[in-house]
Scaffold this active site. Sequence first.
Site, PDB file in Angstrom:
ATOM      1  N   ASP A  29       0.994  -1.317   0.067  1.00  0.00           N
ATOM      2  CA  ASP A  29      -0.109   0.288   0.027  1.00  0.00           C
ATOM      3  C   ASP A  29       0.873   1.210  -0.152  1.00  0.00           C
ATOM      4  OD1 ASP A  29      -3.186   0.059   0.742  1.00  0.00           O
ATOM      5  OD2 ASP A  29      -2.489   1.957   0.918  1.00  0.00           O
ATOM      6  N   ASP A  76       4.647   2.140  -3.756  1.00  0.00           N
ATOM      7  CA  ASP A  76       3.924   2.815  -4.999  1.00  0.00           C
ATOM      8  C   ASP A  76       3.729   2.034  -6.095  1.00  0.00           C
ATOM      9  OD1 ASP A  76       2.601   4.607  -6.863  1.00  0.00           O
ATOM     10  OD2 ASP A  76       3.969   6.090  -6.304  1.00  0.00           O
ATOM     11  N   ASN A  98      -4.344  -4.931  -7.818  1.00  0.00           N
ATOM     12  CA  ASN A  98      -5.713  -4.178  -7.343  1.00  0.00           C
ATOM     13  C   ASN A  98      -5.380  -2.610  -7.070  1.00  0.00           C
ATOM     14  OD1 ASN A  98      -8.211  -3.996  -5.552  1.00  0.00           O
ATOM     15  ND2 ASN A  98      -6.693  -3.361  -4.131  1.00  0.00           N
ATOM     16  N   TYR A 157     -11.121   7.664 -14.961  1.00  0.00           N
ATOM     17  CA  TYR A 157     -11.228   6.469 -14.151  1.00  0.00           C
ATOM     18  C   TYR A 157     -11.801   5.380 -15.231  1.00  0.00           C
ATOM     19  CZ  TYR A 157     -12.851   2.619 -11.012  1.00  0.00           C
ATOM     20  OH  TYR A 157     -12.922   1.323 -10.197  1.00  0.00           O
ATOM     21  N   LYS A 173      -9.773   2.022 -16.853  1.00  0.00           N
ATOM     22  CA  LYS A 173     -10.243   0.781 -16.796  1.00  0.00           C
ATOM     23  C   LYS A 173     -10.672   0.040 -18.095  1.00  0.00           C
ATOM     24  CE  LYS A 173      -9.959   0.651 -12.176  1.00  0.00           C
ATOM     25  NZ  LYS A 173      -9.336  -0.393 -11.552  1.00  0.00           N
ATOM     26  N   THR A 225     -16.415   0.803  -0.604  1.00  0.00           N
ATOM     27  CA  THR A 225     -15.215   0.707  -0.044  1.00  0.00           C
ATOM     28  C   THR A 225     -14.855   2.435   0.459  1.00  0.00           C
ATOM     29  OG1 THR A 225     -14.160   1.236  -2.140  1.00  0.00           O
ATOM     30  CG2 THR A 225     -14.561  -1.220  -1.452  1.00  0.00           C
TER      31      THR A 225
HETATM   32  N1  LIG Z   1     -15.113  -0.255  -4.832  1.00  0.00           N
HETATM   33  C1  LIG Z   1     -15.801  -0.624  -5.864  1.00  0.00           C
HETATM   34  O1  LIG Z   1     -16.869  -0.152  -6.238  1.00  0.00           O
HETATM   35  C2  LIG Z   1     -14.907  -0.798  -7.175  1.00  0.00           C
HETATM   36  C3  LIG Z   1     -15.551  -1.242  -8.536  1.00  0.00           C
HETATM   37  C4  LIG Z   1     -14.813  -1.553  -9.594  1.00  0.00           C
HETATM   38  C5  LIG Z   1     -13.405  -1.569  -9.449  1.00  0.00           C
HETATM   39  N2  LIG Z   1     -12.692  -1.033  -8.339  1.00  0.00           N
HETATM   40  C6  LIG Z   1     -11.239  -1.195  -8.097  1.00  0.00           C
HETATM   41  O2  LIG Z   1     -10.913  -2.064  -7.311  1.00  0.00           O
HETATM   42  C7  LIG Z   1      -9.530  -1.656  -6.566  1.00  0.00           C
HETATM   43  C8  LIG Z   1      -9.640  -1.219  -5.291  1.00  0.00           C
HETATM   44  O3  LIG Z   1     -10.464  -0.279  -5.045  1.00  0.00           O
HETATM   45  P1  LIG Z   1     -11.159  -0.021  -3.535  1.00  0.00           P
HETATM   46  O4  LIG Z   1     -12.551   0.728  -3.764  1.00  0.00           O
HETATM   47  O5  LIG Z   1     -10.921  -1.160  -2.664  1.00  0.00           O
HETATM   48  O6  LIG Z   1     -10.357   1.400  -3.137  1.00  0.00           O
HETATM   49  P2  LIG Z   1      -9.897   1.923  -1.884  1.00  0.00           P
HETATM   50  O7  LIG Z   1      -9.417   3.261  -1.889  1.00  0.00           O
HETATM   51  O8  LIG Z   1     -10.855   1.563  -0.717  1.00  0.00           O
HETATM   52  O9  LIG Z   1      -8.492   0.834  -1.628  1.00  0.00           O
HETATM   53  C9  LIG Z   1      -7.423   1.067  -2.353  1.00  0.00           C
HETATM   54  C10 LIG Z   1      -6.235   0.816  -1.531  1.00  0.00           C
HETATM   55  O10 LIG Z   1      -5.099   1.114  -2.629  1.00  0.00           O
HETATM   56  C11 LIG Z   1      -4.064   1.964  -2.031  1.00  0.00           C
HETATM   57  N3  LIG Z   1      -3.522   2.506  -3.301  1.00  0.00           N
HETATM   58  C12 LIG Z   1      -3.723   3.592  -3.824  1.00  0.00           C
HETATM   59  N4  LIG Z   1      -2.564   4.103  -4.737  1.00  0.00           N
HETATM   60  C13 LIG Z   1      -1.841   3.459  -4.829  1.00  0.00           C
HETATM   61  C14 LIG Z   1      -0.652   2.969  -5.281  1.00  0.00           C
HETATM   62  N5  LIG Z   1      -0.253   3.756  -6.312  1.00  0.00           N
HETATM   63  N6  LIG Z   1       0.124   1.919  -4.902  1.00  0.00           N
HETATM   64  C15 LIG Z   1      -0.152   0.964  -3.971  1.00  0.00           C
HETATM   65  N7  LIG Z   1      -1.533   1.120  -3.339  1.00  0.00           N
HETATM   66  C16 LIG Z   1      -2.106   2.237  -3.692  1.00  0.00           C
HETATM   67  C17 LIG Z   1      -4.885   2.898  -1.114  1.00  0.00           C
HETATM   68  O11 LIG Z   1      -4.153   3.535  -0.332  1.00  0.00           O
HETATM   69  C18 LIG Z   1      -5.939   2.060  -0.418  1.00  0.00           C
HETATM   70  O12 LIG Z   1      -5.581   1.454   0.633  1.00  0.00           O
HETATM   71  C19 LIG Z   1      -9.342  -0.261  -7.544  1.00  0.00           C
HETATM   72  O13 LIG Z   1      -8.427  -0.612  -8.905  1.00  0.00           O
HETATM   73  C20 LIG Z   1     -10.706  -0.074  -7.963  1.00  0.00           C
HETATM   74  O14 LIG Z   1     -10.536   0.865  -9.035  1.00  0.00           O
HETATM   75  C21 LIG Z   1     -13.597  -0.888  -7.123  1.00  0.00           C
END
Ligand SMILES: NC(=O)c1ccc[n+]([C@@H]2O[C@H](COP(=O)([O-])OP(=O)(O)OC[C@H]3O[C@@H](n4cnc5c(N)ncnc54)[C@H](O)[C@@H]3O)[C@@H](O)[C@H]2O)c1
Length: 251
Positions: free
Chosen positions: A40, A66, A93, A159, A163, A194
């Site tokens: 993270d 990162d 992710n 975004y 994607k 989330t």
């Molecule tokens: N939540 C949704 O509805 C949803 C739907 C479709 C796709 N997604 C995808 O799922 C993935 C996770 O999303 P989420 O909703 O859990 O988000 P979130 O922000 O709740 O969790 C994401 C985590 O990634 C970390 N992060 C951000 N940038 C980073 C980097 N450069 N390197 C390492 N870590 C990093 C953040 O600190 C955080 O802890 C993302 O790719 C998002 O696009 C989420």
Amino acid sequence: MTMTFDFKHKVVLITGAGGGLGYACAQAFAKAGAKIAITDISQEALDSAVADLQDTGAEVLGLLNDASDSADVNAMLDAIVARFGCLDIAVNNAGTATPLQEFHQVGEAEFDRVMGVNLKGVWLCMQAEIRQMLKQGSGRIVNMASATSRNTFPNASPYVTSKFAVAGLTRTVAVEYAERDIRINAICPGNVATPLVVSLVEDLSVLATKHAIKRLGTPEEVANGVMFLASDLSSFSTGSLLEVDGGWNAI
Ligand SMILES: NC(=O)c1ccc[n+]([C@@H]2O[C@H](COP(=O)([O-])OP(=O)(O)OC[C@H]3O[C@@H](n4cnc5c(N)ncnc54)[C@H](O)[C@@H]3O)[C@@H](O)[C@H]2O)c1
């Protein structure tokens, strides 16, 4: 409800697993017996996730990292191989988004930031992972795409662009390595509450209406799909985009 998977002795990397969907995936793989490496960019989120996972008895390596930085990503792979000896499964992710904004108002820096993490980050991670998997002779990769890899979401142009690109990247690279026992698939979740989504959208009920099922998904439902793609149950799948989106793309 959770499916039962067995990932004993498997080494699994999940990027961006300090919270949200990544953390749910880490919990699910840990429960299934895997050795886990999580990354993270937030030290606080990472520490808390590592401590929680260790409390369940899991073997966990936490890396402040990162995903959009090539030096960081290469160091991440070195650290995983140094600790566990190999990398069987990678879940790319880590992701981010901009506040909802009309297209003509989006700043260049915001576009670059989102593309840097969501697209370049997956590209960099896959390169490092595949170099290691080629040495081993096998590997499984699951990229976190989105229902918006095939669908529109007005006012989220950086975004959605990132994607759609992750879907194309997944499919192209999957074909390149299909005959070398490296399977690469993507999961396309619908809306899940989330920290990321809660920070961007005030009224989550609006997001639920996008799904045919008319509710939000849960992190565990997404993790189940990820584990399926990472397991031998999906042995004939590569280059696929698995929708876990409550029927959003079917509407
Ligand atoms: N939540 C949704 O509805 C949803 C739907 C479709 C796709 N997604 C995808 O799922 C993935 C996770 O999303 P989420 O909703 O859990 O988000 P979130 O922000 O709740 O969790 C994401 C985590 O990634 C970390 N992060 C951000 N940038 C980073 C980097 N450069 N390197 C390492 N870590 C990093 C953040 O600190 C955080 O802890 C993302 O790719 C998002 O696009 C989420």
